[in-house]
Every structure is written in C-alpha cells, then in structure tokens.
Design an enzyme around this catalytic site. Sequence first.
Site, mmCIF file in Angstrom:
data_model
loop_
_atom_site.group_PDB
_atom_site.id
_atom_site.type_symbol
_atom_site.label_atom_id
_atom_site.label_comp_id
_atom_site.label_asym_id
_atom_site.label_seq_id
_atom_site.Cartn_x
_atom_site.Cartn_y
_atom_site.Cartn_z
ATOM 1 N N ARG A 223 55.741 32.717 34.896
ATOM 2 C CA ARG A 223 56.273 31.476 34.351
ATOM 3 C C ARG A 223 55.111 30.541 34.029
ATOM 4 N NH1 ARG A 223 59.980 34.038 33.502
ATOM 5 N NH2 ARG A 223 62.153 33.796 34.155
ATOM 6 N N GLU A 252 56.372 26.098 26.578
ATOM 7 C CA GLU A 252 56.709 27.087 25.550
ATOM 8 C C GLU A 252 58.074 26.858 24.915
ATOM 9 O OE1 GLU A 252 58.588 30.973 27.613
ATOM 10 O OE2 GLU A 252 56.547 30.545 28.259
ATOM 11 N N HIS A 284 55.773 35.470 25.453
ATOM 12 C CA HIS A 284 56.779 35.805 26.472
ATOM 13 C C HIS A 284 57.459 37.142 26.168
ATOM 14 C CE1 HIS A 284 59.257 33.608 29.735
ATOM 15 N NE2 HIS A 284 59.377 34.911 29.894
#
Length: 323
Positions: A223, A252, A284
């Site tokens: 994360r 993000e 991601h």
Amino acid sequence: MLREAFDRAFGGRHELRCLRLFLNQDTAPTAAGHEVVLSSVNDTLDAEVLSSLSKGGTRMIAQRATGHNNIDLAAAEELGLTVARVSSYSPYSVAEFAWALALAVDRRIVRAAHRTREFDFRLDGLLGRDLHGRTAGVVGTGKIGASFARIAHGFGMRLLGWDAVENPDCLALGMEYVERERLFAGADLISLHVPLLPDTHHLVDARTLSLMKDDAILVNSSRGGLIDTDALLETLRGGRLSGVGLDVYEEEAGVFFLDKSLEVMTDERLARLMTFSNVLITSHQAYFTRDAVGQIAETTVANIADHLAGRSGANTLTRPSAG
C-alpha cells in the site's frame, strides 16, 4: 473473469452492471437501486459516500481486494451495510512481482531496454550487483511476505523479518526476526508486505530511511501509504538508495488505472519521483495475473452469494444487526 464467475454462480437470476468510474460522492448516485456495490481499493467509501449508497438502496459492499482502509467500517455498520472483502488470493502474484521490481532496479533493466531499442548497446551506468549472499528484509511475513522470503532464500540470501507474529514457514527458511530498526539498518533489500493501518501509515519515514544503507533497495507492492513520499524524495535527492521499486503510491487514487498521458501531471511528488533514474513505478499491477484475478472474482461472487443467502463468513467485515 468477474462476469463469467457471476454468470456461473447466478445463472441470469441477477444482473451485473459494470461501469468504468471510481466510486466517490459524485458517482455514488449511479449505484441507486443496486443492492450490492463492488468496490476497489481506489474507491472512496467514507461515511458520506456510504450514506448516499444506503439511501439509494445498497445493502452490501463487496470489496474486490484484501485491503479495506478506504472503507469506513464504523459508518457501514451504523448504516446496516454488510461489507466483505477478498481475504486472500494468490500470494505468488504479488511476491513474484515484488521480485521483478527488485531485479529490474538492481540490474537497470528498464534503462537497458530503452537503450537497446535505440541500438545503444553500451553498458555504461548499468552495473548491478549479486543478491546472493546479501540480506533481504521482509516487512510483514504473512502469505505474501513468506512467498517473497522463499524466493529470497532461493537466491541464497540471508533473511531478516519484522512482524507482530513469527511465521513458522519463514523460521524454517532461517529467517531471523528482529526489531524494525535493525531490519532497516541491516538489509540490502527491503520489501514491504504489511496492510495499511494507523500503526503502519508512513512506516517508512525519514527516520527509518536514514537507517538504511546508502546502496539498499526498497520495494513496495503493498500500500502506498506505508511510505512517506516526501521523506523518500528527500532521501533520493541526497543520492541515497541504489534503487526503489514502487507498485503503489500514497496518492494514487484518481491517477492509477487511468490514462493521463495527454494531461499535465499535477501531482508534483509523483512527477518528481519519475525523474530519478533509479526509481521504477508501476500502476498497482502486482496482483494482476490470471490466477489471482480469477480467485478474486470467484471469492467476490461467493461473498455476494453469502449476503443474498443471509450468511456471513471469514470474509465478512461488517454485518447488519439482528434487529
């Protein structure tokens, strides 16, 4: 894969509507009339959004991820919303990708690929180093961290671990559990595999970064909020760290998964990170394998089926009160 899993489970008895947008206060009205909303980690499900969803008839949030820091669980419970997540999927997808980032920054793979496409075959600036015999620091030794550790063991690396609970599988590999400060000071490669919680927010800050070796490699496929971006930028500006591989970024949301190529990048910190030749950023995608996405789809559909049948299970985070 999600639609296929949905059709197999419900055989046309329920409708699945897929929209290409992020869930927030502005987009929440599009869910009106839908009992179940499927969410992702970059959606905003704060008290305000959850209230809007509840007023529109939503009774369940099915999070298509393990992490759920974007959901106000207390508000969901107060509103009587069931929230479920995908508690686990292929740990190899993320662990293998974390290693791809580590090797790419260590061996300057991206720079080398760009050069050779332009028929520049020099080796200047591409010097890497063996990882065999060096020390890997694994922050978080659950399923993904343990998978990362097994790969490190295969490389012949010494293992340092940090977690609230020691994993017997990691101990069997010879991992030594140490205090966080010792791990950051002693590891040549550090990979983050902990969830984002209040206690882990900015786990990697100016102090922990100052402990790292000047030529260490840092990888984050967990994360974005685990790393204080300002502190990381200051460290990189000081010429420290051999390489940084980031599949996540703390701001993000609203950027990752979108095409921003024709826009001005207004996030100055992200733009600044991109300027460092020893930093590799991906969007991601560590989880993004056929195996993992298939498991996520199947588990999400199973969670929906449980909700419709009035059941709860290990994936259920909140459930309506009996009253």
